[in-house]
Scaffold this motif. Structure first.
Motif, PDB file in Angstrom:
ATOM      1  N   LEU A 297      -2.565 -46.749  -3.441  1.00  0.00           N
ATOM      2  CA  LEU A 297      -2.950 -45.461  -4.023  1.00  0.00           C
ATOM      3  C   LEU A 297      -3.324 -44.487  -2.913  1.00  0.00           C
ATOM      4  O   LEU A 297      -4.109 -44.821  -2.024  1.00  0.00           O
ATOM      5  N   GLY A 298      -2.773 -43.292  -2.980  1.00  0.00           N
ATOM      6  CA  GLY A 298      -3.145 -42.237  -2.046  1.00  0.00           C
ATOM      7  C   GLY A 298      -3.946 -41.161  -2.761  1.00  0.00           C
ATOM      8  O   GLY A 298      -3.761 -40.927  -3.956  1.00  0.00           O
ATOM      9  N   ALA A 299      -4.839 -40.509  -2.036  1.00  0.00           N
ATOM     10  CA  ALA A 299      -5.648 -39.440  -2.626  1.00  0.00           C
ATOM     11  C   ALA A 299      -6.127 -38.504  -1.528  1.00  0.00           C
ATOM     12  O   ALA A 299      -6.226 -38.890  -0.359  1.00  0.00           O
ATOM     13  N   THR A 300      -6.437 -37.281  -1.905  1.00  0.00           N
ATOM     14  CA  THR A 300      -6.990 -36.324  -0.958  1.00  0.00           C
ATOM     15  C   THR A 300      -8.443 -36.699  -0.652  1.00  0.00           C
ATOM     16  O   THR A 300      -9.077 -37.428  -1.420  1.00  0.00           O
TER      17      THR A 300
ATOM     18  N   GLU B 238      -5.803 -41.891   2.625  1.00  0.00           N
ATOM     19  CA  GLU B 238      -6.486 -40.612   2.460  1.00  0.00           C
ATOM     20  C   GLU B 238      -5.794 -39.553   3.319  1.00  0.00           C
ATOM     21  O   GLU B 238      -5.791 -39.621   4.539  1.00  0.00           O
ATOM     22  N   ARG B 239      -5.167 -38.571   2.661  1.00  0.00           N
ATOM     23  CA  ARG B 239      -4.461 -37.486   3.358  1.00  0.00           C
ATOM     24  C   ARG B 239      -4.492 -36.233   2.494  1.00  0.00           C
ATOM     25  O   ARG B 239      -4.940 -36.271   1.348  1.00  0.00           O
ATOM     26  N   GLY B 240      -3.983 -35.143   3.032  1.00  0.00           N
ATOM     27  CA  GLY B 240      -3.768 -33.953   2.225  1.00  0.00           C
ATOM     28  C   GLY B 240      -2.620 -34.165   1.262  1.00  0.00           C
ATOM     29  O   GLY B 240      -1.828 -35.103   1.391  1.00  0.00           O
ATOM     30  N   SER B 241      -2.493 -33.279   0.280  1.00  0.00           N
ATOM     31  CA  SER B 241      -1.480 -33.455  -0.764  1.00  0.00           C
ATOM     32  C   SER B 241      -0.071 -33.520  -0.202  1.00  0.00           C
ATOM     33  O   SER B 241       0.741 -34.339  -0.628  1.00  0.00           O
ATOM     34  N   ARG B 242       0.250 -32.664   0.759  1.00  0.00           N
ATOM     35  CA  ARG B 242       1.602 -32.670   1.312  1.00  0.00           C
ATOM     36  C   ARG B 242       1.898 -33.991   2.009  1.00  0.00           C
ATOM     37  O   ARG B 242       2.981 -34.561   1.871  1.00  0.00           O
ATOM     38  N   GLY B 243       0.938 -34.488   2.783  1.00  0.00           N
ATOM     39  CA  GLY B 243       1.124 -35.760   3.464  1.00  0.00           C
ATOM     40  C   GLY B 243       1.264 -36.917   2.496  1.00  0.00           C
ATOM     41  O   GLY B 243       2.029 -37.860   2.736  1.00  0.00           O
ATOM     42  N   LEU B 244       0.537 -36.848   1.377  1.00  0.00           N
ATOM     43  CA  LEU B 244       0.630 -37.904   0.370  1.00  0.00           C
ATOM     44  C   LEU B 244       2.016 -37.922  -0.277  1.00  0.00           C
ATOM     45  O   LEU B 244       2.582 -38.988  -0.528  1.00  0.00           O
TER      46      LEU B 244
ATOM     47  N   THR C  67      -2.793 -29.278  -7.064  1.00  0.00           N
ATOM     48  CA  THR C  67      -1.643 -28.445  -7.383  1.00  0.00           C
ATOM     49  C   THR C  67      -1.080 -27.757  -6.154  1.00  0.00           C
ATOM     50  O   THR C  67       0.118 -27.516  -6.057  1.00  0.00           O
ATOM     51  N   SER C  68      -1.935 -27.469  -5.169  1.00  0.00           N
ATOM     52  CA  SER C  68      -1.477 -26.733  -4.001  1.00  0.00           C
ATOM     53  C   SER C  68      -0.429 -27.499  -3.213  1.00  0.00           C
ATOM     54  O   SER C  68       0.300 -26.911  -2.420  1.00  0.00           O
ATOM     55  N   GLY C  69      -0.319 -28.831  -3.409  1.00  0.00           N
ATOM     56  CA  GLY C  69       0.747 -29.594  -2.763  1.00  0.00           C
ATOM     57  C   GLY C  69       1.970 -29.592  -3.657  1.00  0.00           C
ATOM     58  O   GLY C  69       2.085 -30.384  -4.577  1.00  0.00           O
ATOM     59  N   ALA C  70       2.881 -28.662  -3.439  1.00  0.00           N
ATOM     60  CA  ALA C  70       4.034 -28.497  -4.319  1.00  0.00           C
ATOM     61  C   ALA C  70       4.940 -29.722  -4.266  1.00  0.00           C
ATOM     62  O   ALA C  70       5.213 -30.264  -3.218  1.00  0.00           O
TER      63      ALA C  70
ATOM     64  N   THR D  10      -6.886 -28.529   7.703  1.00  0.00           N
ATOM     65  CA  THR D  10      -5.987 -29.519   7.099  1.00  0.00           C
ATOM     66  C   THR D  10      -6.251 -29.700   5.610  1.00  0.00           C
ATOM     67  O   THR D  10      -5.450 -30.315   4.922  1.00  0.00           O
ATOM     68  N   TYR D  11      -7.360 -29.176   5.089  1.00  0.00           N
ATOM     69  CA  TYR D  11      -7.709 -29.330   3.678  1.00  0.00           C
ATOM     70  C   TYR D  11      -6.971 -28.293   2.836  1.00  0.00           C
ATOM     71  O   TYR D  11      -6.997 -27.089   3.145  1.00  0.00           O
ATOM     72  N   ASP D  12      -6.344 -28.726   1.747  1.00  0.00           N
ATOM     73  CA  ASP D  12      -5.762 -27.786   0.792  1.00  0.00           C
ATOM     74  C   ASP D  12      -6.843 -26.847   0.256  1.00  0.00           C
ATOM     75  O   ASP D  12      -6.571 -25.672  -0.005  1.00  0.00           O
TER      76      ASP D  12
END
Length: 307
Positions: free
Chosen positions: A95-98, A126-132, A148-151, A200-202
């Motif tokens: 599981l990945g999460a911000t 644990e990463r930002g949305s884009r990295g996940l 949502t900001s990670g399209a 690096t944070y959304d």
């Protein structure tokens, strides 16, 4: 061509060095080199250009890399499916999460899941949305909790909205309240000393955009901190911060006030790769996440609602 050769190839491609790759795989370097050489012979071309500074993928290697990652991910999925035939007595969920979700909903989810299925291995990224989403598409994750900001590409991922939560302004509970009202305006927040997140944070991008749109320049006293540090600095009274509402769960040292004019929200969603069916363990994890989101939406603070 076999899975061991593909795993060796992907590891060398990731680290760019045969020696470090051999250490990661717990192999002697000559054994690793033989695996790569055998793979190159099978495919009829060089996969790496070797130099003193490291190993760089050739054009053939670049073409093989995404295919190799998918083949390894598919093989791992088959193994998990076979493990699951025993009825969730074995297996794993990746599981990945911000960062903001790791200190809130993920902690609640893992507590419930582990209590019900203690034999399932849990791996957290644990990463930002884009990295996940990149990790999800590369076969490194089964599920990802993103904002949502990670399209996400509609073709590649199935993204299910779970919660809509407000961003709130937090201050130290040892200091006087920021306002006697139920909410505080963004213009008022701009005049307060702020602890600001890393770029690096959304979340940082969303708040920066809100201030810019309102023509405001926030007064940052500390910039570039991670979530745990931000909350600790606020607890010490160094400044205030704009954070997701759910990180306030069980934070006795902090006081929150809702943000207005404008109200800022974000949507928390669960993503998975569309064309890969979830394993039974991952399916149960999805159900646990959905139940936890529903429970959080029922909290009396009214700062969260089901999407």
């Amino acid at each position: 061509m076999n899975l061991e050769q593909l795993r060796a190839f992907v590891t060398v491609a990731q680290v760019g060095n045969f020696t470090r790759a051999a250490e990661q795989l717990h192999l002697a370097q000559p054994s690793l080199s033989r695996q790569i050489a055998a793979l190159e012979q099978d495919l009829g071309g060089a996969l790496f250009t070797r130099a003193r500074a490291g190993s760089v993928l050739t054009a053939a290697g670049e073409s093989l890399l995404p295919l190799a990652r998918r083949m390894l991910a598919d093989a791992a999925s088959v193994r998990r499916e076979l493990d699951a035939l025993a009825g969730l007595r074995r297996g794993r969920v990746r599981l990945g999460a911000t960062p903001t979700l790791c200190v809130s909903i993920v902690a609640e989810v893992l507590n419930a899941f582990h209590a019900a299925h203690p034999a399932i291995e849990l791996h957290i990224t644990e990463r930002g949305s884009r990295g996940l989403l990149d990790a999800l598409g590369g076969g490194e994750l089964d599920l990802a909790l993103i904002t949502t900001s990670g399209a996400a590409s509609a073709e590649k991922f199935t993204v299910t909205p779970l919660l809509v939560e407000e961003l709130v302004v937090v201050s130290s509970s040892d200091a006087p309240p920021l306002t006697s009202r139920e909410s505080i305006r963004l213009a008022e927040v701009a005049e307060l000393p702020q602890i600001v997140f890393s770029l690096t944070y959304d979340l940082r991008g969303a708040t920066d955009a809100a201030f810019e749109e309102a023509g405001l320049s926030p007064r940052a006293v500390i910039e570039g901190a991670e979530m745990d540090a931000v909350l600790r600095f606020v607890e010490r009274g160094i400044g205030v911060a704009i954070v997701p509402a759910m990180v306030m769960i069980e934070r006795q040292g902090l006081r929150e006030v809702r943000l207005a004019e404008p109200t800022l929200t974000r949507t928390i969603s669960l993503a998975r790769v569309t064309d890969i069916a979830p394993t039974p363990a991952a399916e149960v994890m999805q159900q646990t996440i959905a139940r936890t989101a529903a429970i959080m939406a029922e909290r009396p603070e009214a700062t969260m609602r089901l999407a």
